[in-house]
Design a protein around this motif. Sequence first.
Motif, PDB file in Angstrom:
ATOM      1  N   ASP A  55      10.174 -50.238 -12.080  1.00 38.57           N
ATOM      2  CA  ASP A  55       9.127 -50.836 -11.243  1.00 38.57           C
ATOM      3  C   ASP A  55       7.984 -51.351 -12.105  1.00 38.57           C
ATOM      4  O   ASP A  55       7.374 -50.587 -12.858  1.00 38.57           O
ATOM      5  CB  ASP A  55       8.574 -49.782 -10.275  1.00 38.57           C
ATOM      6  N   THR A  56       7.698 -52.635 -11.959  1.00 41.15           N
ATOM      7  CA  THR A  56       6.583 -53.231 -12.697  1.00 41.15           C
ATOM      8  C   THR A  56       5.761 -54.088 -11.715  1.00 41.15           C
ATOM      9  O   THR A  56       5.753 -55.311 -11.812  1.00 41.15           O
ATOM     10  CB  THR A  56       7.105 -54.110 -13.863  1.00 41.15           C
ATOM     11  N   PRO A  57       5.087 -53.430 -10.778  1.00 43.23           N
ATOM     12  CA  PRO A  57       4.428 -54.206  -9.705  1.00 43.23           C
ATOM     13  C   PRO A  57       3.394 -55.210 -10.213  1.00 43.23           C
ATOM     14  O   PRO A  57       3.274 -56.306  -9.650  1.00 43.23           O
ATOM     15  CB  PRO A  57       3.771 -53.121  -8.839  1.00 43.23           C
ATOM     16  N   TYR A  58       2.661 -54.856 -11.271  1.00 46.87           N
ATOM     17  CA  TYR A  58       1.587 -55.762 -11.712  1.00 46.87           C
ATOM     18  C   TYR A  58       2.143 -56.967 -12.463  1.00 46.87           C
ATOM     19  O   TYR A  58       1.709 -58.097 -12.252  1.00 46.87           O
ATOM     20  CB  TYR A  58       0.564 -54.998 -12.551  1.00 46.87           C
ATOM     21  N   ILE A 222       2.661 -49.463 -19.375  1.00 48.12           N
ATOM     22  CA  ILE A 222       1.939 -50.699 -19.757  1.00 48.12           C
ATOM     23  C   ILE A 222       1.703 -51.563 -18.532  1.00 48.12           C
ATOM     24  O   ILE A 222       0.671 -52.240 -18.420  1.00 48.12           O
ATOM     25  CB  ILE A 222       2.660 -51.475 -20.897  1.00 48.12           C
ATOM     26  N   ASP A 223       2.633 -51.510 -17.569  1.00 49.53           N
ATOM     27  CA  ASP A 223       2.417 -52.258 -16.328  1.00 49.53           C
ATOM     28  C   ASP A 223       1.142 -51.782 -15.634  1.00 49.53           C
ATOM     29  O   ASP A 223       0.357 -52.575 -15.121  1.00 49.53           O
ATOM     30  CB  ASP A 223       3.623 -52.085 -15.401  1.00 49.53           C
ATOM     31  N   ASN A 224       0.940 -50.479 -15.666  1.00 47.42           N
ATOM     32  CA  ASN A 224      -0.274 -49.895 -15.112  1.00 47.42           C
ATOM     33  C   ASN A 224      -1.534 -50.415 -15.797  1.00 47.42           C
ATOM     34  O   ASN A 224      -2.550 -50.673 -15.164  1.00 47.42           O
ATOM     35  CB  ASN A 224      -0.181 -48.384 -15.296  1.00 47.42           C
ATOM     36  N   GLU A 225      -1.440 -50.578 -17.126  1.00 47.92           N
ATOM     37  CA  GLU A 225      -2.578 -51.114 -17.887  1.00 47.92           C
ATOM     38  C   GLU A 225      -2.836 -52.568 -17.501  1.00 47.92           C
ATOM     39  O   GLU A 225      -3.993 -53.001 -17.431  1.00 47.92           O
ATOM     40  CB  GLU A 225      -2.319 -51.022 -19.399  1.00 47.92           C
ATOM     41  N   ILE A 226      -1.761 -53.329 -17.287  1.00 45.13           N
ATOM     42  CA  ILE A 226      -1.916 -54.721 -16.829  1.00 45.13           C
ATOM     43  C   ILE A 226      -2.648 -54.700 -15.477  1.00 45.13           C
ATOM     44  O   ILE A 226      -3.475 -55.561 -15.180  1.00 45.13           O
ATOM     45  CB  ILE A 226      -0.537 -55.415 -16.686  1.00 45.13           C
ATOM     46  N   GLY A 227      -2.358 -53.656 -14.669  1.00 46.28           N
ATOM     47  CA  GLY A 227      -3.046 -53.479 -13.386  1.00 46.28           C
ATOM     48  C   GLY A 227      -4.556 -53.309 -13.570  1.00 46.28           C
ATOM     49  O   GLY A 227      -5.347 -53.812 -12.772  1.00 46.28           O
TER      50      GLY A 227
END
Length: 418
Positions: A55-58, A222-227
């Motif tokens: 899952d990479t929502p951002y 890292i996706d969270n960081e992009i968020g």
Amino acid sequence: MKYSIQKTLLLCLCILFSCSQTQEGGSDQVYGEPETPLILISIDGFRWDYLEKTDTPYLDELVALGVRSEGLIPSYPSKTFPNHLSIVTGSYPNNHGLIANSMYDEVFDEYYYIGQGSTAARDGKWINREPIWVTVENHSLRAMTMFWPTSDAEIMGVRPSNWFAYDESITNTQRMEQLLRWLDLKGTNRPTFLASYFNDVDNAGHRYGPEAEETKTAIRSIDNEIGILINGLKDRGIFDEVNIMIVSDHGMTENYTNKVIFLDDYIDISKVELIDKGPFAVIRLIAEDSDSTVENLFPLLENAHPNMTIYKKNGFPENFHLTDNRRIQDLTAVADDHWRILTHDSFNPNRFPSGDHGYHPDYESMHGLFIGYGPEFKSGYVGPRVKNIHLYEMMCKLMNISPSLNDGDITATTTFLK
Ligand code: AMP
Ligand code: ZN
Ligand code: ZN
């Protein structure tokens, strides 16, 4: 009097402290009004298909609102420094100068190496083409870099207006927050170009392999960081006023302890110098040893192993784009995907990487990521695979500046733009 000495001391200490983290660029430079900011983010070792793995929502949000390439094709060798520099100079390693992470230069009589604390990696004399942040600064616009390989070097006499010496203890969240703080700057202090770099996905890929759960965890992290970046831009009401490019330098492939080629099974390695080992091995001849010549060694290695190909200094096929750089050594042994070229001494099955990169860009396993989002990009578009040398010209177009000498072509990326 005493008070003013104390005050001066305090001021010196403050400057010293701030210099250890960030440094201001040439203060006599007069800057113009900024263009639409371009935020360039590198997720080291993010393979083109990692978006599908977890899952990479951002990242998905940026793709849905922007563009994605099927894959970003690295330059040979698919290593970190060569490719980060290819992205920001639009040039093949042969031409920008960093033909590997580890090199020897006979004119400097010096070795190049990377990693935190490397002095070579912070020395701009190794670099022969202009990175985008130099182009930006030369157009009297500000560039600010929260890490990017070679961004902490002075190159062609220029540094970003703000930059940080590479320091892995600065957390990913701190890196993202620094970008947001820079975007809060006003008027001619505001950057037009911002960059940052994240290496956890690459680390996990090496340690656990591209398919491992640990690598998926690093991808989600890292996706969270992009968020954090996306939400920070939304909070400021500027999410639709910036262009964002998320890229990676290369992909990742599995390695196996039973896919190892030992150079010392074929030649006497005590008579040569090995500059590099792994997905390729670089052999430098030692002048004093008259038996270890290219003429003598090449036949011993040429057909030694079905998964290894040997190239002489001037003998690389055209699609390596390694033509005439003085840092190319006498012989290079190139492994097929998944294979490693080592020596018996350097082989340790307990400290063996589960994944690596450095292989030929023809292997899809080496392809990286390119996502573009912002007012200049199409929306909801997935485009063809593109070589990373073409991104420099596109970035110049996005920032309305003229590109310096490079190997790329703007027509290769126009499909991604409105
Ligand atoms: P690679 O060996 O090709 O996987 O390169 C990844 C490594 O490059 C990271 O683990 C870091 O140690 C190193 N690296 C990344 N950025 C920098 C930098 N700005 N300066 C020095 N080393 C770096
Ligand atoms: Zn890398
Ligand atoms: Zn790596």
